[in-house]
Every structure is written in C-alpha cells, then in structure tokens.
Design a protein around this motif. Sequence first.
Motif, mmCIF file in Angstrom:
data_model
loop_
_atom_site.group_PDB
_atom_site.id
_atom_site.type_symbol
_atom_site.label_atom_id
_atom_site.label_comp_id
_atom_site.label_asym_id
_atom_site.label_seq_id
_atom_site.Cartn_x
_atom_site.Cartn_y
_atom_site.Cartn_z
ATOM 1 N N SER A 94 -80.677 -0.461 113.355
ATOM 2 C CA SER A 94 -80.616 -1.919 113.365
ATOM 3 C C SER A 94 -81.487 -2.571 112.299
ATOM 4 N N GLN A 95 -82.394 -1.827 111.689
ATOM 5 C CA GLN A 95 -83.178 -2.406 110.598
ATOM 6 C C GLN A 95 -83.788 -1.306 109.743
ATOM 7 N N VAL A 96 -83.764 -1.514 108.429
ATOM 8 C CA VAL A 96 -84.416 -0.613 107.475
ATOM 9 C C VAL A 96 -85.156 -1.482 106.464
ATOM 10 N N GLU A 97 -86.464 -1.248 106.341
ATOM 11 C CA GLU A 97 -87.274 -2.064 105.432
ATOM 12 C C GLU A 97 -88.252 -1.171 104.687
ATOM 13 N N LEU A 98 -88.369 -1.379 103.377
ATOM 14 C CA LEU A 98 -89.334 -0.631 102.575
ATOM 15 C C LEU A 98 -90.636 -1.409 102.501
ATOM 16 N N GLY A 99 -91.740 -0.769 102.900
ATOM 17 C CA GLY A 99 -93.051 -1.407 102.842
ATOM 18 C C GLY A 99 -94.109 -0.390 102.476
ATOM 19 N N TYR A 100 -95.365 -0.798 102.556
ATOM 20 C CA TYR A 100 -96.489 0.092 102.252
ATOM 21 C C TYR A 100 -97.359 0.249 103.492
ATOM 22 N N LEU A 145 -91.487 5.533 110.747
ATOM 23 C CA LEU A 145 -91.822 5.409 109.339
ATOM 24 C C LEU A 145 -91.400 6.687 108.633
ATOM 25 N N VAL A 146 -90.653 6.545 107.542
ATOM 26 C CA VAL A 146 -90.251 7.692 106.728
ATOM 27 C C VAL A 146 -90.878 7.520 105.353
ATOM 28 N N ASN A 147 -91.758 8.449 104.988
ATOM 29 C CA ASN A 147 -92.414 8.391 103.696
ATOM 30 C C ASN A 147 -91.367 8.502 102.593
ATOM 31 N N ILE A 191 -92.316 11.972 108.485
ATOM 32 C CA ILE A 191 -91.885 11.028 109.521
ATOM 33 C C ILE A 191 -93.020 10.771 110.496
ATOM 34 N N GLN A 192 -93.194 9.511 110.849
ATOM 35 C CA GLN A 192 -94.198 9.134 111.842
ATOM 36 C C GLN A 192 -93.569 8.104 112.775
ATOM 37 N N PRO A 243 -95.485 4.205 99.915
ATOM 38 C CA PRO A 243 -94.213 3.517 100.166
ATOM 39 C C PRO A 243 -93.464 4.216 101.289
ATOM 40 N N MET A 244 -93.091 3.469 102.311
ATOM 41 C CA MET A 244 -92.408 4.048 103.470
ATOM 42 C C MET A 244 -91.298 3.122 103.945
ATOM 43 N N TYR A 245 -90.273 3.767 104.490
ATOM 44 C CA TYR A 245 -89.207 3.008 105.134
ATOM 45 C C TYR A 245 -89.538 2.833 106.616
ATOM 46 N N ARG A 246 -89.483 1.616 107.077
ATOM 47 C CA ARG A 246 -89.641 1.342 108.509
ATOM 48 C C ARG A 246 -88.231 1.198 109.079
ATOM 49 N N ILE A 247 -87.854 2.110 109.968
ATOM 50 C CA ILE A 247 -86.477 2.173 110.473
ATOM 51 C C ILE A 247 -86.476 1.947 111.978
#
Length: 277
Positions: free
Chosen positions: A211-217, A245-247, A253-254, A232-236
Amino acid sequence: MDWSKTKTIFIVTFLLLNSFLVYQLIQKQNASELNVRAEMTLQQRFEDNNIRITENLPDEINEGRHIVGKRTPVPQEAIDAVDEEEILFPDEHAMGVVLDEPYSISNDNVNEDIGSFLESEVYNGEQYRFASWDQENQNLVFYQTYQGSTIYTDQEEQLVLFLNDEGDVTSYLQSFLEVEEHGRKRELLSPLKAIESLLNEQLLTFNSVVSQVELGYYSYFSPLGESQVFAPMYRIEIDEESFYLVNAIDGGIQELTDSAHQENEDTSEESRENEEE
C-alpha cells in the motif's frame, strides 16, 4: 608518402571503430532486454501470488550513498529571517519562535495552509516534510529532507508546529541538520526489487497488498556525538498493518515496530483523504 598504404590503414581503422561501436550497441540492447525480461518475470511473480501494488512507486534512482547528518548551531540566516516575533533558544542547536498572532489553518485546506506557512514563515521550510500528528499535545512534527527524501531521526524532531485549540499555529521549534554525502556511490535497488526482497524472505505472501513505498534515509545506529550516519532505505507498507525497511544498497531488511512510524502512516493516510475531499 605511400598514399595507398595510408588509405588502407584508415579503412582498417574505421572498420575496427565501427565494429567496436556496433558491439557496444549490441551489449546495451542485450542489457536492456535482460532488464525488461527481469521486470516482466518479477511482475509475473506478483501476479502468480496475487500481490497488488496500490499506489505509484517512487522514481528509480540508479545510484546513491550514505549521508551524514550533523546537528549544527542555529544559523544566523534563520534568526534574520524571523520578523518581530519572540525568539527562544532552548540550546545552541534549536530555535523557538512565538508568533505575534496565530497563523490560521483552515479545516478545508489543511495541507495547503500548512504548506504556505512553511514557505512563508519558516526558514528553509520547503526542506521539511510532515511526519506525524501528536493529537494529545496539539502539534505537528516534520523531518528535514535531503534531495527530496525524508531523513528519519529517532533522537529528535527537526520541526514542530504548536497549535491552539482552534487548530491555528501559535509557535514552532526548529533544529537543523547539516548533511554531507559519505562513502562512494553505490547502485541502488529499484522499488520493485525492494518489494521482491520481501517476497523472497516470505514477508510478502499470497494476496498481500503493497500500500505504500517511500525512499528515505534511516539509521541503524545511535548518533556518534552530534553526527549520525543514514542509509537510503525503502519504507514499505504491507496490508496497511506491517512496515518494513529495505536497505536500497545492500538489500538488508528491518521490520518497523516503532509506534511513531505507525502513527506517521495513519496521519499520512488522513492527509491523503483530506486532499481527495
């Protein structure tokens, strides 16, 4: 000079150059076809598992690196940008501003009014992005951004707007991060590859909804003094209840279990609904 030999050398040279250029073109075409096939295969995996992606994915960024955020003293430019409002300094890294008059926020145009406030009243306000709404304390929390991506800091909030009972801004507290790139550039995972990594680890299962994918730090580690390293990680978001969080560099993955991140998602959803209305 033997023009016949010279002409022969030129012809051979041009043939070799043309052959090299044709080889490079073929290599690029093959690489492009492989990428297309890989993406088609990945899409097929999603279809086979009935996995849906409900919003547009962020733009692909081919390369990136870690960044270092360092708390800095309040810059003089920020002080000069404030008109005649009262200014407070809780410490050398933060500036509090009490408005002469509340800044009106309309219930019908919350996002637009807050955006206007950031742009007109806050130093470099366009560099901050909404993070969460603290209903109990009547304040809005924002994080600083870097090249359009949010820098998530667990230690402190970069910008807080304080509201009165009518929902108008009465004051704000602002701190500052000086950001520098760290290390060499690395190839970044695409948003689809980041989602695939969750599928490979069985964190994304049959009938799941992305439902959401965002690139952040984000940072895995506590700050070292005034500095903190961010990756830089994707928040999914999965099924509107699980957050990972995917690095974007190494694919690590966290799982996000912090309630503040959950609240951030809830408020972001409310914000989107307000925009649609």
